[in-house]
Design a protein around this motif. Structure first.
Motif, PDB file in Angstrom:
ATOM      1  N   ASN A 276       0.875  -1.171   0.000  1.00 15.46           N
ATOM      2  CA  ASN A 276       0.000   0.000   0.000  1.00 15.46           C
ATOM      3  C   ASN A 276       0.912   1.221   0.000  1.00 15.46           C
ATOM      4  OD1 ASN A 276      -2.468   1.366   0.004  1.00 15.46           O
ATOM      5  ND2 ASN A 276      -2.495   1.557   2.224  1.00 15.46           N
ATOM      6  N   VAL A 277       0.735   2.086  -1.000  1.00 17.82           N
ATOM      7  CA  VAL A 277       1.605   3.247  -1.183  1.00 17.82           C
ATOM      8  C   VAL A 277       0.789   4.507  -0.948  1.00 17.82           C
ATOM      9  CG1 VAL A 277       3.135   4.470  -2.753  1.00 17.82           C
ATOM     10  CG2 VAL A 277       2.956   1.976  -2.885  1.00 17.82           C
ATOM     11  N   TYR A 278       1.334   5.407  -0.145  1.00 14.95           N
ATOM     12  CA  TYR A 278       0.653   6.671   0.150  1.00 14.95           C
ATOM     13  C   TYR A 278       1.541   7.827  -0.270  1.00 14.95           C
ATOM     14  CZ  TYR A 278      -0.906  10.749   2.761  1.00 14.95           C
ATOM     15  OH  TYR A 278      -1.295  12.018   3.096  1.00 14.95           O
ATOM     16  N   GLY A 279       0.927   8.826  -0.899  1.00 13.52           N
ATOM     17  CA  GLY A 279       1.658  10.030  -1.256  1.00 13.52           C
ATOM     18  C   GLY A 279       0.726  11.071  -1.845  1.00 13.52           C
ATOM     19  N   CYS A 280       1.250  12.254  -2.107  1.00 14.93           N
ATOM     20  CA  CYS A 280       0.505  13.362  -2.706  1.00 14.93           C
ATOM     21  C   CYS A 280       1.294  13.858  -3.913  1.00 14.93           C
ATOM     22  CB  CYS A 280       0.336  14.506  -1.714  1.00 14.93           C
ATOM     23  SG  CYS A 280      -0.321  14.024  -0.100  1.00 14.93           S
ATOM     24  N   THR A 281       0.629  14.545  -4.820  1.00 16.67           N
ATOM     25  CA  THR A 281       1.329  15.127  -5.966  1.00 16.67           C
ATOM     26  C   THR A 281       2.459  16.025  -5.500  1.00 16.67           C
ATOM     27  OG1 THR A 281      -0.729  15.088  -7.234  1.00 16.67           O
ATOM     28  CG2 THR A 281       1.035  16.482  -8.072  1.00 16.67           C
ATOM     29  N   GLU A 282       2.227  16.772  -4.420  1.00 19.31           N
ATOM     30  CA  GLU A 282       3.216  17.727  -3.936  1.00 19.31           C
ATOM     31  C   GLU A 282       4.462  17.055  -3.363  1.00 19.31           C
ATOM     32  OE1 GLU A 282      -0.830  19.702  -3.660  1.00 19.31           O
ATOM     33  OE2 GLU A 282       0.005  17.698  -3.317  1.00 19.31           O
ATOM     34  N   THR A 283       4.330  15.840  -2.861  1.00 19.43           N
ATOM     35  CA  THR A 283       5.443  15.187  -2.159  1.00 19.43           C
ATOM     36  C   THR A 283       5.914  13.906  -2.815  1.00 19.43           C
ATOM     37  OG1 THR A 283       3.954  13.887  -0.764  1.00 19.43           O
ATOM     38  CG2 THR A 283       4.600  16.069   0.046  1.00 19.43           C
ATOM     39  N   ASN A 284       5.136  13.367  -3.707  1.00 22.41           N
ATOM     40  CA  ASN A 284       5.291  12.019  -4.232  1.00 22.41           C
ATOM     41  C   ASN A 284       5.176  11.019  -3.070  1.00 22.41           C
ATOM     42  OD1 ASN A 284       5.885   9.822  -6.087  1.00 22.41           O
ATOM     43  ND2 ASN A 284       6.654  11.435  -7.400  1.00 22.41           N
ATOM     44  N   ASP A 285       5.604   9.796  -3.312  1.00 22.75           N
ATOM     45  CA  ASP A 285       5.373   8.750  -2.324  1.00 22.75           C
ATOM     46  C   ASP A 285       6.049   9.088  -0.995  1.00 22.75           C
ATOM     47  OD1 ASP A 285       3.908   7.357  -4.165  1.00 22.75           O
ATOM     48  OD2 ASP A 285       5.518   5.990  -4.717  1.00 22.75           O
ATOM     49  N   SER A 286       5.313   8.846   0.082  1.00 26.61           N
ATOM     50  CA  SER A 286       5.805   9.192   1.414  1.00 26.61           C
ATOM     51  C   SER A 286       5.813   8.001   2.363  1.00 26.61           C
ATOM     52  CB  SER A 286       4.924  10.296   2.031  1.00 26.61           C
ATOM     53  OG  SER A 286       4.750  11.374   1.160  1.00 26.61           O
ATOM     54  N   PHE A 287       4.784   7.142   2.238  1.00 22.45           N
ATOM     55  CA  PHE A 287       4.630   5.999   3.142  1.00 22.45           C
ATOM     56  C   PHE A 287       4.472   4.721   2.338  1.00 22.45           C
ATOM     57  CE2 PHE A 287       4.018   9.218   6.197  1.00 22.45           C
ATOM     58  CZ  PHE A 287       4.044   8.661   7.462  1.00 22.45           C
ATOM     59  N   LEU A 288       4.923   3.634   2.930  1.00 23.60           N
ATOM     60  CA  LEU A 288       4.834   2.333   2.286  1.00 23.60           C
ATOM     61  C   LEU A 288       4.486   1.284   3.337  1.00 23.60           C
ATOM     62  CD1 LEU A 288       5.376   0.816  -0.446  1.00 23.60           C
ATOM     63  CD2 LEU A 288       7.682   0.396   0.409  1.00 23.60           C
ATOM     64  N   HIS A 289       3.561   0.397   2.973  1.00 17.32           N
ATOM     65  CA  HIS A 289       3.176  -0.684   3.872  1.00 17.32           C
ATOM     66  C   HIS A 289       3.108  -1.978   3.079  1.00 17.32           C
ATOM     67  CE1 HIS A 289       1.184  -2.880   7.091  1.00 17.32           C
ATOM     68  NE2 HIS A 289       0.267  -3.278   6.214  1.00 17.32           N
ATOM     69  N   THR A 290       3.825  -2.989   3.538  1.00 19.55           N
ATOM     70  CA  THR A 290       3.740  -4.307   2.924  1.00 19.55           C
ATOM     71  C   THR A 290       2.556  -5.050   3.531  1.00 19.55           C
ATOM     72  OG1 THR A 290       6.125  -4.392   2.567  1.00 19.55           O
ATOM     73  CG2 THR A 290       4.935  -6.486   2.482  1.00 19.55           C
ATOM     74  N   ILE A 291       1.623  -5.427   2.679  1.00 17.13           N
ATOM     75  CA  ILE A 291       0.365  -6.028   3.129  1.00 17.13           C
ATOM     76  C   ILE A 291       0.558  -7.520   3.382  1.00 17.13           C
ATOM     77  CG2 ILE A 291      -2.055  -6.436   2.538  1.00 17.13           C
ATOM     78  CD1 ILE A 291      -1.870  -4.014   0.660  1.00 17.13           C
ATOM     79  N   ASP A 292       0.110  -7.972   4.516  1.00 15.05           N
ATOM     80  CA  ASP A 292       0.122  -9.398   4.846  1.00 15.05           C
ATOM     81  C   ASP A 292      -1.186 -10.001   4.338  1.00 15.05           C
ATOM     82  OD1 ASP A 292       0.151 -11.929   5.887  1.00 15.05           O
ATOM     83  OD2 ASP A 292       0.285 -11.309   7.991  1.00 15.05           O
ATOM     84  N   PRO A 293      -1.144 -10.848   3.295  1.00 20.73           N
ATOM     85  CA  PRO A 293      -2.388 -11.415   2.758  1.00 20.73           C
ATOM     86  C   PRO A 293      -3.209 -12.161   3.802  1.00 20.73           C
ATOM     87  CG  PRO A 293      -0.577 -11.802   1.245  1.00 20.73           C
ATOM     88  CD  PRO A 293       0.024 -11.279   2.519  1.00 20.73           C
ATOM     89  N   ALA A 294      -2.546 -12.694   4.825  1.00 24.67           N
ATOM     90  CA  ALA A 294      -3.268 -13.425   5.867  1.00 24.67           C
ATOM     91  C   ALA A 294      -3.987 -12.488   6.833  1.00 24.67           C
ATOM     92  CB  ALA A 294      -2.300 -14.327   6.636  1.00 24.67           C
ATOM     93  N   ASP A 295      -3.545 -11.240   6.894  1.00 24.11           N
ATOM     94  CA  ASP A 295      -4.165 -10.259   7.793  1.00 24.11           C
ATOM     95  C   ASP A 295      -4.007  -8.878   7.162  1.00 24.11           C
ATOM     96  OD1 ASP A 295      -5.358  -9.040   9.963  1.00 24.11           O
ATOM     97  OD2 ASP A 295      -3.544  -9.053  11.199  1.00 24.11           O
TER      98      ASP A 295
END
Length: 497
Positions: A276-295
């Motif tokens: 899951n990638v989070y960001g804004c046009t002004e900053t580009n990508d800022s946060f990253l989360h690796t998703i656990d398919p089991a949870d």
């Protein structure tokens, strides 16, 4: 990697690996040599337009190999290029181009024809503005976000390393060319000698086209809003044996994915790591989360995770005081890839600020920091919602609807949608004696709004909309009435087509 501009890296790929595939368009591959030829032809024509030294240009076109080549030509010439949405209303588009002092370019096909010689002369100052992106404003003029060549290159370095993008990689590009997602899909990939599988914008909602793109050239990296994954799931429903086992990284961005939307993805992409990638046009990508398919939703939603390398993030309470531990507040970030500020510096006020020598961007997003430091989104500070990955200010959409002479009042509500994540529903009060219908009001909106901001459904009423005790439009009351109506009479809402 040492500093080298993005066009310099692509030029080197064309010199060393001329026949390697750079782009896939439908079933046709475009080599690096052909991409560089088209860019050279466009650059030669641009050089002959008599542009001023710092005069930007505007490319208003849907995604295509030729459009990519024109942007590359601008980068080669060190010419700032404005990339507005091709679906903006004509009046808004003209005003935006004028505000930027930009020269609107001819059609990319015209610019890229022929074999005019153009030699790329080397790198430039990394602080030179390269791209002029726009925020997804729904009415009025979108904000213009200048990005330097250095910011773009630093992002490409991070993204290539994070997701393993190199000469053997094929990356699916689903977003339109004006979206900041293309910094990864297109420009990071080309800077590393990979192949970009371009999804035709006119066929972007067609599962068969997406499947054909994958079968023509299996991809290793996929990035898109939840709608993309919903469409891939639909394609799989028509072919139970379908498994996209070549995908190594699947990036979800733009909207929160639902539990129902994520559930079929691990089986469809069995070898993929989900992010899951989070960001804004002004900053580009800022946060990253690796998703656990089991949870996948440990806090009831998919987290946005933690700051990526080089990002500084703060959570501020209602008084602007930084939270040191768990709690809820507004997310404020600083990234190595961000803009220094909007083209119109007056717009920076209250959005960009300095703290201890670091320039931060106020996202307007409300987040919760959990005990383990992971962040989840909890909403917006204002009326901004996301529809198919685009930020829409519902208050501005209301203004556009009210500008019709037969409209007395309008309220726009964001409602959940399985396909788009969120869709817009408008409740419009007709002027007394008016014969307004939903088609007419949507046609009116189409001249002022990008397509994604046009309400998907329009409910026409002849009675005043509810007001608060202070006389303001009571949107919460409108939303409650809408939810009740959907419960009692689910088929009575007028659709806009």
């Amino acid at each position: 990697m040492p500093w080298r501009s993005l066009p310099g890296r692509i030029a080197e790929e064309a010199r060393v690996r001329p026949q390697a595939p750079a782009l896939l368009w439908h079933a046709d591959e475009v080599s690096y040599a052909e991409l560089h030829r088209m860019a050279g032809a466009a650059a030669a024509r641009l050089a002959g337009l008599g542009l001023g030294p710092a005069e930007p240009v505007a490319m208003v076109a849907k995604k295509s190999p030729q459009a990519v080549a024109v942007v590359l030509a601008c980068l080669m010439l060190r010419r700032p290029v404005l990339l507005p949405s091709a679906e903006l209303g004509a009046e808004t588009l003209a005003a935006l181009v004028d505000r930027c002092g930009a020269r609107r370019l001819p059609d990319p096909i015209q610019l890229t024809e022929g074999h005019e010689e153009f030699t790329f002369e080397g790198d430039h100052d990394p602080e030179d503005v390269a791209l002029l992106l726009t925020t997804s404003g729904s009415t009025g003029l979108p904000k213009v976000v200048p990005l330097t060549g250095g910011a773009v290159t630093r992002f490409a370095d991070w993204a290539a390393e994070q997701f393993g993008i190199g000469p053997e990689s094929t990356v699916l590009n689903y977003a339109p060319l004006n979206f900041d997602l293309c910094l990864l899909d297109i420009w990071t990939t080309l800077s590393r000698g990979g192949c970009v599988s371009l999804v035709d914008q006119d066929l972007a909602a067609n599962p068969a086209h997406l499947l054909a793109q994958y079968r023509a050239r299996p991809v290793q990296v996929v990035q898109g809003v939840p709608m993309l994954y919903q469409l891939l799931t639909q394609a799989a429903a028509g072919d139970p044996a379908l498994v996209l086992d070549g995908v190594e990284h699947a990036l979800l961005t733009g909207d929160a994915v639902s539990a129902r939307g994520f559930e079929p993805l691990p089986a469809l992409l069995p070898k993929a790591v989900f992010h899951n990638v989070y960001g804004c046009t002004e900053t580009n990508d800022s946060f990253l989360h690796t998703i656990d398919p089991a949870d996948p939703m440990p806090y009831g939603t998919v987290p946005i995770g933690r700051p990526i390398d080089g990002v500084d993030a703060l959570v501020l309470d209602e008084d602007g005081v930084e939270l040191a531990g768990p709690g809820r507040g507004e997310l404020v970030v600083s990234t190595p890839f961000q803009t220094a500020g909007y083209l119109d510096a007056e717009l920076d006020r209250g959005v960009f600020s300095e703290r201890a020598g670091t320039r931060y961007y106020r996202t307007g997003d409300l987040v919760r920091r959990h005990d383990d430091g992971v962040l989840t989104l909890e909403g917006r500070r204002d009326f901004v919602v996301k529809v198919r990955g685009v930020r829409i200010n519902t208050a501005e959409v209301e203004t556009a609807l009210r500008s019709h002479p037969a409209v007395t009042e309008a309220a726009v509500i964001a409602v959940p949608d399985e396909l788009a994540g969120t869709r817009l529903h408008a409740v419009v009060q007709r002027a007394e004696g008016g014969k307004l219908n939903s088609l007419t009001i949507r046609q009116h909106a189409a001249g002022l709004l990008p397509r994604v901001a046009i309400p998907a459904t329009v409910e026409l009423v002849d009675t005043p909309l509810p007001r608060t005790g202070t006389g303001k439009l009571d949107r919460k009351a409108v939303q409650r009435r809408l939810l009740q109506a959907r419960t009692d009479r689910p088929d009575t809402t007028a659709t806009g087509g």
